[in-house]
Design a protein around this motif. Sequence first.
Motif, mmCIF file in Angstrom:
data_model
loop_
_atom_site.group_PDB
_atom_site.id
_atom_site.type_symbol
_atom_site.label_atom_id
_atom_site.label_comp_id
_atom_site.label_asym_id
_atom_site.label_seq_id
_atom_site.Cartn_x
_atom_site.Cartn_y
_atom_site.Cartn_z
ATOM 1 N N HIS A 250 64.152 21.421 -6.566
ATOM 2 C CA HIS A 250 64.845 20.173 -6.208
ATOM 3 C C HIS A 250 64.228 18.988 -6.961
ATOM 4 O O HIS A 250 63.921 17.953 -6.388
ATOM 5 N N TYR A 251 64.055 19.172 -8.259
ATOM 6 C CA TYR A 251 63.263 18.216 -9.037
ATOM 7 C C TYR A 251 64.100 17.112 -9.663
ATOM 8 O O TYR A 251 63.735 15.946 -9.630
ATOM 9 N N LEU A 252 65.231 17.476 -10.242
ATOM 10 C CA LEU A 252 66.047 16.518 -10.987
ATOM 11 C C LEU A 252 67.249 16.061 -10.164
ATOM 12 O O LEU A 252 67.707 16.753 -9.257
ATOM 13 N N ASP A 253 67.774 14.901 -10.509
ATOM 14 C CA ASP A 253 68.975 14.397 -9.858
ATOM 15 C C ASP A 253 70.212 15.209 -10.245
ATOM 16 O O ASP A 253 71.170 15.297 -9.471
ATOM 17 N N ARG A 254 70.161 15.779 -11.463
ATOM 18 C CA ARG A 254 71.298 16.548 -11.962
ATOM 19 C C ARG A 254 70.803 17.885 -12.479
ATOM 20 O O ARG A 254 69.619 18.037 -12.794
ATOM 21 N N PRO A 255 71.668 18.864 -12.626
ATOM 22 C CA PRO A 255 71.247 20.117 -13.259
ATOM 23 C C PRO A 255 70.817 19.886 -14.706
ATOM 24 O O PRO A 255 71.306 18.972 -15.378
ATOM 25 N N VAL A 256 69.913 20.724 -15.187
ATOM 26 C CA VAL A 256 69.482 20.644 -16.587
ATOM 27 C C VAL A 256 70.687 20.699 -17.514
ATOM 28 O O VAL A 256 70.776 19.959 -18.502
ATOM 29 N N SER A 257 71.636 21.566 -17.209
ATOM 30 C CA SER A 257 72.795 21.732 -18.084
ATOM 31 C C SER A 257 73.623 20.462 -18.186
ATOM 32 O O SER A 257 74.271 20.223 -19.213
ATOM 33 N N ASP A 258 73.618 19.638 -17.144
ATOM 34 C CA ASP A 258 74.388 18.404 -17.185
ATOM 35 C C ASP A 258 73.778 17.421 -18.178
ATOM 36 O O ASP A 258 74.497 16.800 -18.967
ATOM 37 N N TYR A 259 72.453 17.277 -18.145
ATOM 38 C CA TYR A 259 71.793 16.444 -19.156
ATOM 39 C C TYR A 259 72.090 16.990 -20.548
ATOM 40 O O TYR A 259 72.388 16.241 -21.480
ATOM 41 N N TYR A 260 71.975 18.307 -20.670
ATOM 42 C CA TYR A 260 72.125 18.942 -21.987
ATOM 43 C C TYR A 260 73.532 18.741 -22.535
ATOM 44 O O TYR A 260 73.716 18.383 -23.703
ATOM 45 N N ARG A 261 74.535 18.972 -21.690
ATOM 46 C CA ARG A 261 75.912 18.927 -22.175
ATOM 47 C C ARG A 261 76.439 17.504 -22.355
ATOM 48 O O ARG A 261 77.532 17.330 -22.903
ATOM 49 N N THR A 262 75.679 16.511 -21.915
ATOM 50 C CA THR A 262 76.124 15.126 -22.103
ATOM 51 C C THR A 262 75.297 14.369 -23.135
ATOM 52 O O THR A 262 75.787 13.384 -23.697
ATOM 53 N N GLN A 263 74.067 14.816 -23.420
ATOM 54 C CA GLN A 263 73.206 14.044 -24.321
ATOM 55 C C GLN A 263 72.630 14.849 -25.476
ATOM 56 O O GLN A 263 71.853 14.311 -26.278
ATOM 57 N N VAL A 264 73.000 16.116 -25.621
ATOM 58 C CA VAL A 264 72.481 16.957 -26.701
ATOM 59 C C VAL A 264 73.646 17.554 -27.486
ATOM 60 O O VAL A 264 74.625 18.034 -26.891
ATOM 61 N N TRP A 265 73.532 17.510 -28.803
ATOM 62 C CA TRP A 265 74.460 18.173 -29.721
ATOM 63 C C TRP A 265 73.676 19.257 -30.453
ATOM 64 O O TRP A 265 72.495 19.053 -30.788
ATOM 65 N N ILE A 266 74.293 20.395 -30.725
ATOM 66 C CA ILE A 266 73.601 21.489 -31.397
ATOM 67 C C ILE A 266 74.244 21.762 -32.751
ATOM 68 O O ILE A 266 75.410 21.430 -32.985
ATOM 69 N N GLY A 285 80.784 23.774 -25.587
ATOM 70 C CA GLY A 285 82.052 23.178 -25.993
ATOM 71 C C GLY A 285 82.047 22.705 -27.430
ATOM 72 O O GLY A 285 81.008 22.362 -27.997
ATOM 73 N N ALA A 286 83.229 22.661 -28.025
ATOM 74 C CA ALA A 286 83.359 22.299 -29.442
ATOM 75 C C ALA A 286 82.926 20.873 -29.726
ATOM 76 O O ALA A 286 82.517 20.559 -30.844
ATOM 77 N N ASP A 287 82.987 19.999 -28.731
ATOM 78 C CA ASP A 287 82.618 18.601 -28.973
ATOM 79 C C ASP A 287 81.120 18.383 -28.996
ATOM 80 O O ASP A 287 80.663 17.261 -29.205
ATOM 81 N N ARG A 288 80.333 19.450 -28.802
ATOM 82 C CA ARG A 288 78.879 19.333 -28.844
ATOM 83 C C ARG A 288 78.266 20.164 -29.977
ATOM 84 O O ARG A 288 77.060 20.407 -29.986
ATOM 85 N N ILE A 289 79.070 20.589 -30.947
ATOM 86 C CA ILE A 289 78.561 21.377 -32.077
ATOM 87 C C ILE A 289 78.898 20.646 -33.367
ATOM 88 O O ILE A 289 80.029 20.191 -33.565
ATOM 89 N N ILE A 290 77.899 20.519 -34.249
ATOM 90 C CA ILE A 290 78.049 19.862 -35.553
ATOM 91 C C ILE A 290 77.539 20.817 -36.617
ATOM 92 O O ILE A 290 76.523 21.499 -36.423
#
Length: 334
Positions: A250-266, A285-290
């Motif tokens: 119960h550490y973060l306000d949001r799931p790790v994946s939520d931070y990742y999918r909103t602020q990280v591009w791969i 998702g396609a909008d997070r791949i470059i």
Amino acid sequence: MRVITVEEHFHHPEVGPRVMDLSGPPPIDLDADFSTFWRNFTPDRELAEQLAGGRLEHMDAAGINIQVLSHGAMTPGSLDHPDATGLCRQVNDWLAEQISQYPTRFRGFATVPLYDPKAAADEMRRCIDELGFVGTLTQGTFAGLFLDDPRFEPVLAAAEELNSPLYVHPGIPPASVLRAYYSGNWPASVEFLLSSPAFGWHAEAGIHILRLILSGALDRHPGLKLLSGHWGEMVAGWLDRLDEAIGWGHYLDRPVSDYYRTQVWITPSGMYSHNQLKFFLAEVGADRIIHSEDFPYVVRTNVADFLLNADIADHEREAIAHRNAEALLRISPL
């Protein structure tokens, strides 16, 4: 199809050797065969140090319209020495001058001196505001510290203020990590490869992103945008497990994946597997791949063809090939 690739490197012909001189002895105990291996492992000097000639010919043949360039091996950004600030400035000025000769083919990522985080933030602002660069790339840890350490807060704040992404690139692990995890009954060349491009520095670069999430850095900087190569350095395929395990505390306000999918591009970094492409499309998702190639360390003839031949929707293909890079890096669309 327009193609923009974003993990493409160069070597400054004078700065790299100077960084090597100032860095001290290598972290690996070199054996008799390592020098032969290193000569074969090192990329072609002309491809690494020049934007004209072979690099442009390769881009044309591989279907690349624009490379986004960053300093590769022996970067002054990771140098633990007072000269790092001046050397980074020298690298950035040189790159800006080179790009000015081919303004339709290249863009730049800033190299900033983590030795002095305030100077790094100032250099980032200069590169973005004055030189027209489109982001910043850091390599590995600095003196064993990750970017979540409080001393680097000026760097994160500047990247958010500038609305300019940070590419969290792998780097050689610290000597203590190298000895504990990657030394063994094998040659020095295998130790180097295991600790770096085969596995080690990818795991560390993934941990780097996770530390930024777990430290609250992305809560403090909700506008901070991160790039992570090699299909997300293992983390992008581990999001469900991270959500479950970190969630137990119960550490973060949001799931790790939520931070990742909103602020990280791969980006793929030249790892052109259609199985991986399909998997990570489903994960982030396609909008997070470059798209990226990792030139000149990885040289592929199928940079454009990898996407053209992929069994994906046309809107996904176009997003990965150029639209995501145009939006994130503010590169004008054609």
